[in-house]
Write a protein that holds these residues in place. Structure first.
Motif, PDB file in Angstrom:
ATOM      1  N   PRO A 156      34.481  54.439  33.232  1.00 33.72           N
ATOM      2  CA  PRO A 156      33.658  54.166  32.046  1.00 33.72           C
ATOM      3  C   PRO A 156      33.742  52.697  31.633  1.00 33.72           C
ATOM      4  N   GLY A 157      32.593  52.091  31.373  1.00 29.93           N
ATOM      5  CA  GLY A 157      32.533  50.693  30.982  1.00 29.93           C
ATOM      6  C   GLY A 157      32.424  49.745  32.149  1.00 29.93           C
ATOM      7  N   GLU A 158      32.620  50.246  33.373  1.00 30.24           N
ATOM      8  CA  GLU A 158      32.465  49.444  34.574  1.00 30.24           C
ATOM      9  C   GLU A 158      31.554  50.198  35.533  1.00 30.24           C
ATOM     10  N   LYS A 159      31.160  49.533  36.596  1.00 27.47           N
ATOM     11  CA  LYS A 159      30.364  50.200  37.621  1.00 27.47           C
ATOM     12  C   LYS A 159      31.268  50.795  38.694  1.00 27.47           C
ATOM     13  N   THR A 160      32.100  49.955  39.318  1.00 29.81           N
ATOM     14  CA  THR A 160      33.034  50.437  40.335  1.00 29.81           C
ATOM     15  C   THR A 160      34.383  49.756  40.149  1.00 29.81           C
ATOM     16  N   ARG A 161      35.465  50.501  40.435  1.00 34.86           N
ATOM     17  CA  ARG A 161      36.825  49.961  40.363  1.00 34.86           C
ATOM     18  C   ARG A 161      37.530  50.274  41.678  1.00 34.86           C
ATOM     19  N   ALA A 162      38.114  49.249  42.304  1.00 39.67           N
ATOM     20  CA  ALA A 162      38.781  49.397  43.591  1.00 39.67           C
ATOM     21  C   ALA A 162      40.095  50.157  43.447  1.00 39.67           C
ATOM     22  N   VAL A 163      40.362  51.038  44.425  1.00 39.05           N
ATOM     23  CA  VAL A 163      41.602  51.810  44.433  1.00 39.05           C
ATOM     24  C   VAL A 163      42.122  51.951  45.856  1.00 39.05           C
TER      25      VAL A 163
ATOM     26  N   ALA B  77      50.207  60.509  50.125  1.00 39.30           N
ATOM     27  CA  ALA B  77      50.389  61.724  49.322  1.00 39.30           C
ATOM     28  C   ALA B  77      49.148  62.018  48.478  1.00 39.30           C
ATOM     29  N   GLY B  78      48.119  61.175  48.587  1.00 38.34           N
ATOM     30  CA  GLY B  78      46.891  61.391  47.833  1.00 38.34           C
ATOM     31  C   GLY B  78      46.903  60.785  46.441  1.00 38.34           C
ATOM     32  N   ARG B  79      47.988  60.058  46.105  1.00 35.11           N
ATOM     33  CA  ARG B  79      48.048  59.410  44.788  1.00 35.11           C
ATOM     34  C   ARG B  79      47.148  58.181  44.774  1.00 35.11           C
ATOM     35  N   VAL B  80      46.519  57.933  43.636  1.00 42.01           N
ATOM     36  CA  VAL B  80      45.578  56.820  43.525  1.00 42.01           C
ATOM     37  C   VAL B  80      46.253  55.637  42.838  1.00 42.01           C
ATOM     38  N   HIS B  81      45.999  54.429  43.366  1.00 43.49           N
ATOM     39  CA  HIS B  81      46.569  53.204  42.816  1.00 43.49           C
ATOM     40  C   HIS B  81      45.430  52.240  42.483  1.00 43.49           C
ATOM     41  N   ASP B  82      45.391  51.799  41.244  1.00 45.03           N
ATOM     42  CA  ASP B  82      44.345  50.900  40.773  1.00 45.03           C
ATOM     43  C   ASP B  82      44.555  49.503  41.354  1.00 45.03           C
ATOM     44  N   LEU B  83      43.501  48.954  41.961  1.00 47.27           N
ATOM     45  CA  LEU B  83      43.583  47.602  42.519  1.00 47.27           C
ATOM     46  C   LEU B  83      43.019  46.545  41.577  1.00 47.27           C
ATOM     47  N   GLY B  84      42.602  46.946  40.399  1.00 45.91           N
ATOM     48  CA  GLY B  84      42.161  45.988  39.397  1.00 45.91           C
ATOM     49  C   GLY B  84      40.782  45.420  39.671  1.00 45.91           C
ATOM     50  N   SER B  85      40.500  44.333  38.960  1.00 44.15           N
ATOM     51  CA  SER B  85      39.207  43.666  39.094  1.00 44.15           C
ATOM     52  C   SER B  85      39.396  42.189  38.785  1.00 44.15           C
ATOM     53  N   LEU B  86      38.312  41.437  38.833  1.00 49.33           N
ATOM     54  CA  LEU B  86      38.349  40.020  38.439  1.00 49.33           C
ATOM     55  C   LEU B  86      37.739  39.826  37.059  1.00 49.33           C
ATOM     56  N   GLY B  87      37.593  40.911  36.318  1.00 51.83           N
ATOM     57  CA  GLY B  87      37.026  40.817  34.976  1.00 51.83           C
ATOM     58  C   GLY B  87      35.562  41.187  34.903  1.00 51.83           C
ATOM     59  N   GLY B  88      34.952  41.481  36.062  1.00 55.00           N
ATOM     60  CA  GLY B  88      33.555  41.879  36.100  1.00 55.00           C
ATOM     61  C   GLY B  88      33.402  43.393  36.186  1.00 55.00           C
ATOM     62  N   SER B  89      32.184  43.832  36.446  1.00 53.92           N
ATOM     63  CA  SER B  89      31.876  45.260  36.449  1.00 53.92           C
ATOM     64  C   SER B  89      32.061  45.924  37.806  1.00 53.92           C
ATOM     65  N   TYR B  90      32.259  45.141  38.853  1.00 53.54           N
ATOM     66  CA  TYR B  90      32.348  45.710  40.188  1.00 53.54           C
ATOM     67  C   TYR B  90      33.589  45.204  40.919  1.00 53.54           C
ATOM     68  N   SER B  91      34.293  46.095  41.596  1.00 53.78           N
ATOM     69  CA  SER B  91      35.326  45.721  42.570  1.00 53.78           C
ATOM     70  C   SER B  91      35.270  46.758  43.679  1.00 53.78           C
ATOM     71  N   GLU B  92      35.000  46.292  44.900  1.00 53.89           N
ATOM     72  CA  GLU B  92      34.670  47.187  46.005  1.00 53.89           C
ATOM     73  C   GLU B  92      35.400  46.789  47.288  1.00 53.89           C
TER      74      GLU B  92
END
Length: 200
Positions: A18-25, A30-45
């Motif tokens: 929510p509030g972004e378009k895509t967030r890299a992970v 084990a199937g756990r998800v780890h957030d890779l962050g962004s550069l402050g914009g709406s997309y990280s792919e």
């Protein structure tokens, strides 16, 4: 959405936040998800993950400009150094050497060192598609298939008889290149008549 997997079974991709378009992970084994962050914009792919767990891809900054990014295991995305607006990373080998494209230029990043990949004489635009663990890159210079050595020097791959357009896609550890070639004149009509080829 998954976009890459390594030999360990770790997966790179993105989720919708929510509030972004895509967030890299990154998903671990084990199937756990780890957030890779962004550069402050709406997309990280992400586009790829190597066997060290380094994820590469592209992301928008706060001004909405695309940047090539890298996230070693346990870290979040950071912009790769010395690049122009619109850059994107496309491939990474298991030594963490990254190749990518910036408008009509192709570059490689080895740590914080950047090398511009040379243009084949008589051509004007280069585009890199991949790199193997030996550091050999593959792509095109205009419509000619080429490889680049670790110093960024370019070598043309041979044109098969009856073709005038090449589209190399990937290079393996042995240096074999897979891709497509277009028959003479077919690139100027639709549909393009492509044939799968391998250069060894």
């Amino acid at each position: 959405m998954a976009t890459g997997i390594n030999e360990r079974g770790e997966i790179a991709g993105h989720v919708f936040v929510p509030g972004e378009k895509t967030r890299a992970v990154r998903w671990d084994t084990a199937g756990r998800v780890h957030d890779l962050g962004s550069l402050g914009g709406s997309y990280s792919e992400p586009v790829a993950i190597n066997d060290r767990g380094t994820v590469i891809g592209r992301a928008t900054d706060g001004a909405g400009a695309w940047r090539a990014v890298r996230a070693p295991r346990g870290e979040k995305f950071k912009a790769l150094p010395s690049q122009g607006i619109g850059a994107r990373s496309v491939s990474v080998n298991n030594a963490d050497v990254v190749v990518g494209n910036v408008k009509d230029h192709a570059v490689r990043w080895d740590g914080n060192d950047i090398t511009e990949l040379a243009v084949l004489p008589g051509t004007g635009r280069v585009f890199v598609n991949g790199i193997n663990d030996a550091g050999t890159g593959v792509g095109t210079s205009d419509e000619r298939a080429v490889t680049w050595d670790p110093l960024g020097r370019v070598t043309a791959l041979p044109l098969p008889a009856g073709t005038d357009t090449t589209r190399p896609l990937a290079i393996n550890a042995a240096g074999s290149v897979a891709g497509d070639v277009g028959d003479v004149g077919s690139s100027r009509s639709w549909p393009v008549r492509w044939r799968a080829v391998v250069w060894r």
